[in-house]
Design an enzyme around this catalytic site. Structure first.
Site, PDB file in Angstrom:
ATOM      1  N   ARG A  37     113.587  14.855  59.772  1.00 41.76           N
ATOM      2  CA  ARG A  37     112.537  15.452  58.949  1.00 41.76           C
ATOM      3  C   ARG A  37     113.099  16.722  58.322  1.00 41.76           C
ATOM      4  NH1 ARG A  37     110.356  11.220  60.159  1.00 41.76           N
ATOM      5  NH2 ARG A  37     108.327  10.927  61.167  1.00 41.76           N
ATOM      6  N   ASP A  60     114.569   6.636  65.098  1.00 44.27           N
ATOM      7  CA  ASP A  60     113.287   6.420  64.427  1.00 44.27           C
ATOM      8  C   ASP A  60     112.765   5.082  64.965  1.00 44.27           C
ATOM      9  OD1 ASP A  60     112.061   7.205  61.281  1.00 44.27           O
ATOM     10  OD2 ASP A  60     111.438   5.369  62.310  1.00 44.27           O
ATOM     11  N   ALA A  83     105.145   7.730  69.572  1.00 40.12           N
ATOM     12  CA  ALA A  83     105.382   7.867  68.130  1.00 40.12           C
ATOM     13  C   ALA A  83     104.343   7.071  67.357  1.00 40.12           C
ATOM     14  CB  ALA A  83     106.776   7.362  67.776  1.00 40.12           C
ATOM     15  N   THR A 127      94.538   3.365  71.828  1.00 43.85           N
ATOM     16  CA  THR A 127      93.542   4.325  71.341  1.00 43.85           C
ATOM     17  C   THR A 127      92.133   3.752  71.302  1.00 43.85           C
ATOM     18  OG1 THR A 127      92.785   5.454  69.329  1.00 43.85           O
ATOM     19  CG2 THR A 127      94.280   3.627  69.005  1.00 43.85           C
ATOM     20  N   GLU A 129      90.303   4.158  68.907  1.00 42.17           N
ATOM     21  CA  GLU A 129      90.079   3.669  67.539  1.00 42.17           C
ATOM     22  C   GLU A 129      90.051   2.146  67.492  1.00 42.17           C
ATOM     23  OE1 GLU A 129      88.896   6.162  64.802  1.00 42.17           O
ATOM     24  OE2 GLU A 129      89.970   4.444  63.958  1.00 42.17           O
ATOM     25  N   TYR A 151      95.044   2.120  60.725  1.00 40.80           N
ATOM     26  CA  TYR A 151      95.613   2.692  61.956  1.00 40.80           C
ATOM     27  C   TYR A 151      95.117   1.923  63.181  1.00 40.80           C
ATOM     28  CZ  TYR A 151      95.917   5.980  65.905  1.00 40.80           C
ATOM     29  OH  TYR A 151      96.133   6.537  67.138  1.00 40.80           O
ATOM     30  N   LYS A 155      97.405  -0.256  65.774  1.00 43.96           N
ATOM     31  CA  LYS A 155      97.417   0.046  67.215  1.00 43.96           C
ATOM     32  C   LYS A 155      96.997  -1.176  68.030  1.00 43.96           C
ATOM     33  CE  LYS A 155      98.574   4.407  68.055  1.00 43.96           C
ATOM     34  NZ  LYS A 155      99.662   4.779  68.975  1.00 43.96           N
ATOM     35  N   HIS A 181      91.821  13.434  72.241  1.00 42.21           N
ATOM     36  CA  HIS A 181      92.175  14.588  73.069  1.00 42.21           C
ATOM     37  C   HIS A 181      92.889  15.619  72.200  1.00 42.21           C
ATOM     38  CE1 HIS A 181      95.045  11.289  73.549  1.00 42.21           C
ATOM     39  NE2 HIS A 181      95.988  12.222  73.518  1.00 42.21           N
TER      40      HIS A 181
HETATM   41  P1  NAP Z   1     100.985  13.305  66.827  1.00 41.66           P
HETATM   42  O1  NAP Z   1     100.843  14.762  67.169  1.00 41.66           O
HETATM   43  O2  NAP Z   1     100.707  12.855  65.447  1.00 41.66           O
HETATM   44  O3  NAP Z   1     102.471  12.869  67.265  1.00 41.66           O
HETATM   45  C1  NAP Z   1     103.077  11.695  66.781  1.00 41.66           C
HETATM   46  C2  NAP Z   1     104.574  11.862  66.892  1.00 41.66           C
HETATM   47  O4  NAP Z   1     105.239  10.684  66.389  1.00 41.66           O
HETATM   48  C3  NAP Z   1     105.137  13.026  66.059  1.00 41.66           C
HETATM   49  O5  NAP Z   1     106.122  13.689  66.837  1.00 41.66           O
HETATM   50  C4  NAP Z   1     105.786  12.316  64.890  1.00 41.66           C
HETATM   51  O6  NAP Z   1     106.809  13.061  64.257  1.00 41.66           O
HETATM   52  C5  NAP Z   1     106.338  11.088  65.580  1.00 41.66           C
HETATM   53  N1  NAP Z   1     106.717  10.038  64.647  1.00 41.66           N
HETATM   54  C6  NAP Z   1     106.071   9.670  63.512  1.00 41.66           C
HETATM   55  N2  NAP Z   1     106.740   8.662  62.913  1.00 41.66           N
HETATM   56  C7  NAP Z   1     107.827   8.408  63.688  1.00 41.66           C
HETATM   57  C8  NAP Z   1     108.895   7.485  63.588  1.00 41.66           C
HETATM   58  N3  NAP Z   1     108.986   6.621  62.563  1.00 41.66           N
HETATM   59  N4  NAP Z   1     109.850   7.478  64.556  1.00 41.66           N
HETATM   60  C9  NAP Z   1     109.773   8.350  65.598  1.00 41.66           C
HETATM   61  N5  NAP Z   1     108.786   9.260  65.730  1.00 41.66           N
HETATM   62  C10 NAP Z   1     107.815   9.285  64.789  1.00 41.66           C
HETATM   63  O7  NAP Z   1     100.061  12.434  67.785  1.00 41.66           O
HETATM   64  P2  NAP Z   1      99.468  12.797  69.246  1.00 41.66           P
HETATM   65  O8  NAP Z   1      98.100  13.321  69.080  1.00 41.66           O
HETATM   66  O9  NAP Z   1     100.478  13.543  70.010  1.00 41.66           O
HETATM   67  O10 NAP Z   1      99.297  11.333  69.843  1.00 41.66           O
HETATM   68  C11 NAP Z   1     100.363  10.706  70.553  1.00 41.66           C
HETATM   69  C12 NAP Z   1     100.162   9.202  70.488  1.00 41.66           C
HETATM   70  O11 NAP Z   1      98.919   8.865  71.077  1.00 41.66           O
HETATM   71  C13 NAP Z   1     100.131   8.623  69.093  1.00 41.66           C
HETATM   72  O12 NAP Z   1     100.697   7.335  69.155  1.00 41.66           O
HETATM   73  C14 NAP Z   1      98.648   8.517  68.774  1.00 41.66           C
HETATM   74  O13 NAP Z   1      98.418   7.515  67.823  1.00 41.66           O
HETATM   75  C15 NAP Z   1      98.108   8.164  70.146  1.00 41.66           C
HETATM   76  N6  NAP Z   1      96.736   8.587  70.422  1.00 41.66           N
HETATM   77  C16 NAP Z   1      96.365   9.870  70.214  1.00 41.66           C
HETATM   78  C17 NAP Z   1      95.082  10.274  70.534  1.00 41.66           C
HETATM   79  C18 NAP Z   1      94.631  11.685  70.334  1.00 41.66           C
HETATM   80  O14 NAP Z   1      93.412  11.918  70.342  1.00 41.66           O
HETATM   81  N7  NAP Z   1      95.527  12.652  70.210  1.00 41.66           N
HETATM   82  C19 NAP Z   1      94.176   9.343  71.081  1.00 41.66           C
HETATM   83  C20 NAP Z   1      94.611   8.038  71.308  1.00 41.66           C
HETATM   84  C21 NAP Z   1      95.903   7.670  70.989  1.00 41.66           C
HETATM   85  P3  NAP Z   1     106.442  13.753  62.814  1.00 41.66           P
HETATM   86  O15 NAP Z   1     105.231  14.574  63.060  1.00 41.66           O
HETATM   87  O16 NAP Z   1     107.649  14.499  62.471  1.00 41.66           O
HETATM   88  O17 NAP Z   1     106.150  12.575  61.902  1.00 41.66           O
HETATM   89  O1  G4F Z   2      89.819  14.388  64.205  1.00 43.11           O
HETATM   90  P1  G4F Z   2      89.800  13.100  63.500  1.00 43.11           P
HETATM   91  O2  G4F Z   2      90.646  12.965  62.286  1.00 43.11           O
HETATM   92  O3  G4F Z   2      90.159  12.016  64.608  1.00 43.11           O
HETATM   93  P2  G4F Z   2      89.957  10.423  64.694  1.00 43.11           P
HETATM   94  O4  G4F Z   2      89.811   9.816  63.362  1.00 43.11           O
HETATM   95  O5  G4F Z   2      88.868  10.181  65.681  1.00 43.11           O
HETATM   96  O6  G4F Z   2      91.355   9.967  65.284  1.00 43.11           O
HETATM   97  C1  G4F Z   2      91.977  10.662  66.363  1.00 43.11           C
HETATM   98  O7  G4F Z   2      91.544  10.110  67.580  1.00 43.11           O
HETATM   99  C2  G4F Z   2      91.928   8.736  67.792  1.00 43.11           C
HETATM  100  C3  G4F Z   2      91.339   8.313  69.136  1.00 43.11           C
HETATM  101  O8  G4F Z   2      90.022   7.851  68.950  1.00 43.11           O
HETATM  102  C4  G4F Z   2      93.443   8.655  67.772  1.00 43.11           C
HETATM  103  F1  G4F Z   2      93.836   7.387  68.033  1.00 43.11           F
HETATM  104  C5  G4F Z   2      93.944   9.108  66.414  1.00 43.11           C
HETATM  105  O9  G4F Z   2      95.372   9.072  66.414  1.00 43.11           O
HETATM  106  C6  G4F Z   2      93.491  10.548  66.188  1.00 43.11           C
HETATM  107  O10 G4F Z   2      94.137  11.365  67.135  1.00 43.11           O
HETATM  108  O11 G4F Z   2      88.308  12.711  63.078  1.00 43.11           O
HETATM  109  C7  G4F Z   2      87.252  12.717  64.014  1.00 43.11           C
HETATM  110  C8  G4F Z   2      85.931  12.510  63.283  1.00 43.11           C
HETATM  111  C9  G4F Z   2      85.930  11.317  62.322  1.00 43.11           C
HETATM  112  O12 G4F Z   2      84.720  10.617  62.455  1.00 43.11           O
HETATM  113  C10 G4F Z   2      85.987  11.961  60.953  1.00 43.11           C
HETATM  114  O13 G4F Z   2      85.384  11.208  59.909  1.00 43.11           O
HETATM  115  O14 G4F Z   2      85.677  13.662  62.494  1.00 43.11           O
HETATM  116  C11 G4F Z   2      85.214  13.238  61.228  1.00 43.11           C
HETATM  117  N1  G4F Z   2      85.462  14.288  60.228  1.00 43.11           N
HETATM  118  C12 G4F Z   2      84.510  14.925  59.516  1.00 43.11           C
HETATM  119  N2  G4F Z   2      85.079  15.786  58.667  1.00 43.11           N
HETATM  120  C13 G4F Z   2      86.670  14.751  59.855  1.00 43.11           C
HETATM  121  C14 G4F Z   2      86.422  15.695  58.864  1.00 43.11           C
HETATM  122  N3  G4F Z   2      87.908  14.447  60.283  1.00 43.11           N
HETATM  123  C15 G4F Z   2      88.948  15.119  59.712  1.00 43.11           C
HETATM  124  N4  G4F Z   2      90.191  14.869  60.150  1.00 43.11           N
HETATM  125  N5  G4F Z   2      88.751  16.046  58.719  1.00 43.11           N
HETATM  126  C16 G4F Z   2      87.511  16.361  58.260  1.00 43.11           C
HETATM  127  O15 G4F Z   2      87.373  17.192  57.366  1.00 43.11           O
END
Ligand code: NAP
Ligand code: G4F
Length: 325
Positions: A37, A60, A83, A127, A129, A151, A155, A181
């Protein structure tokens, strides 16, 4: 004796950073796959003070050869595939990239393990989602899936390929169906961090208002630091399995805004504007998880209430914004 090795993809993301810290504390040698990156990727590892303690390998998840090399080099006992192109909003404008990274990327990991390190235990970051247009008011491991975004669909493919590799080839492959989270390390495009950052900036006079989309959406929000413990626990079980990881409480975006603005002595109603352009083509209106299986089998439960989480995020944003002012 050499330390037990763990390989993390997505190590520079929110969960990757917290998980790396947890595994280092447990004595693992921690390796991370680092895609190329242009911008600063290591800020979260620096924030947690662990940037010099992890070993970063060029790679990657869309490039199978680089993934195989990372597995061969690190010889991991555990592989955590975090990732992803993880921002739901972007998945409509970049559906194919999302499919390649979030869907096929997981299969590349599974195949690399099958070929090069079949005894490694595998964690897939699934997830809530995937539940999308929910089929049951409280979602558990047996709730049918109905993804509402590219997405979520990507997933779901990765999730079923994880199950399939477990059943077809006997891999110790587990899938954590994690509900939302958050933390001070959350990307600023996600709604909680967008709100806590704006509340901090408005308090400091650096911003006037905040534009949001659907503030009636409801999410089951927990603290990322709690949730990475569940990932590790899944890989310590004798048998691989799938687990819902959630708090069991759901809150509207509106009420979350109220918590964040109240934390700095403001009213969200005075600053939040609704922008129809931020509404999604298809919305997941409400998510609420049942973490019963994780509690019973893993002994895991969420320990950080949303009020504490949002205060923690607002405090961190205030501190960072004061520093950069
Ligand atoms: P995040 O902050 O977006 O981290 C994703 C990581 O993947 C970043 O380090 C990103 O690097 C890397 N990445 C993207 N494209 C890649 C590639 N082609 N090869 C290798 N690495 C790559 O997400 P997170 O919140 O930590 O979530 C971790 C995982 O849990 C993700 O798979 C997400 O979908 C899943 N998840 C998250 C939540 C949540 O609420 N946080 C809930 C359920 C599931 P760059 O930023 O440089 O692209
Ligand atoms: O914070 P969000 O973008 O998270 P979302 O779409 O729930 O996804 C996150 O959680 C998933 C687990 O359920 C992960 F798998 C995924 O990778 C990611 O971490 O949006 C949360 C809610 C949505 O309903 C969205 O429509 O907030 C609503 N929202 C309202 N205004 C907004 C906004 N979301 C974003 N990002 N920005 C807004 O201005």
């Amino acid at each position: 004796m050499a330390a037990r090795a763990a390989l993390i993809t997505g190590i520079t993301g929110q969960d990757g950073a917290y998980l790396a810290k947890l595994l280092l504390q447990k004595g693992y040698a921690v390796f991370g796959v680092l895609p190329r990156r242009a911008s600063d990727m290591l800020w979260r590892l620096r924030y947690l003070g662990i940037q010099d303690d992890v070993q970063l390998l060029d790679g990657d998840v869309t490039d199978l050869s680089s993934v195989i090399r990372a597995v061969e080099h690190s010889q991991p006992a555990e592989v955590y595939n975090l990732a992803a192109q993880s921002f739901v909003g972007t998945s409509w404008s970049q559906p194919i990239l999302t499919g390649m990274v979030t869907g096929i990327g997981a299969v590349n990991l599974l195949e690399a393990i099958r070929m090069a390190q079949p005894k490694a235990r595998f964690y897939q970051a699934s997830t809530s989602e995937m539940f999308g247009q929910i089929r049951e008011p409280v979602q558990s491991e047996t709730t049918p899936f109905y993804p509402r975004s590219p997405y979520g669909a990507a997933k779901l493919y990765a999730h079923w390929m994880t199950v399939n590799h477990r059943e077809s080839f006997g891999l110790h492959a587990s899938s954590g169906i994690l509900f939302n989270h958050e933390s001070p390390l959350r990307g600023p495009e996600f709604v909680t961090r967008k709100v806590t950052l704006a509340a901090a900036r408005i308090k400091l006079g650096q911003q006037k208002s905040l534009r949001l989309g659907n503030i009636d959406a409801q999410r089951d929000w927990g603290f990322a630091g709690d949730f990475v413990e569940a990932m590790w626990l899944m890989l310590q079980q004798d048998q691989p399995d799938d687990y819902v990881v959630a708090t069991g409480r759901t809150t509207t975006v509106r009420d979350m805004c109220s918590l964040a603005f109240n934390a700095v002595g403001l009213r969200y109603e005075d600053h939040v504007e609704i922008d129809p352009a931020l509404m999604r083509p298809a919305e997941v209106e409400v998510l609420l998880g049942n973490p019963g299986k994780a509690r019973e089998r893993l002994g895991w439960s969420a320990t950080t209430p949303l009020e504490d989480l949002i205060s923690m995020m607002v405090e961190a944003d205030l501190a960072r914004e004061r520093q950069t002012a």
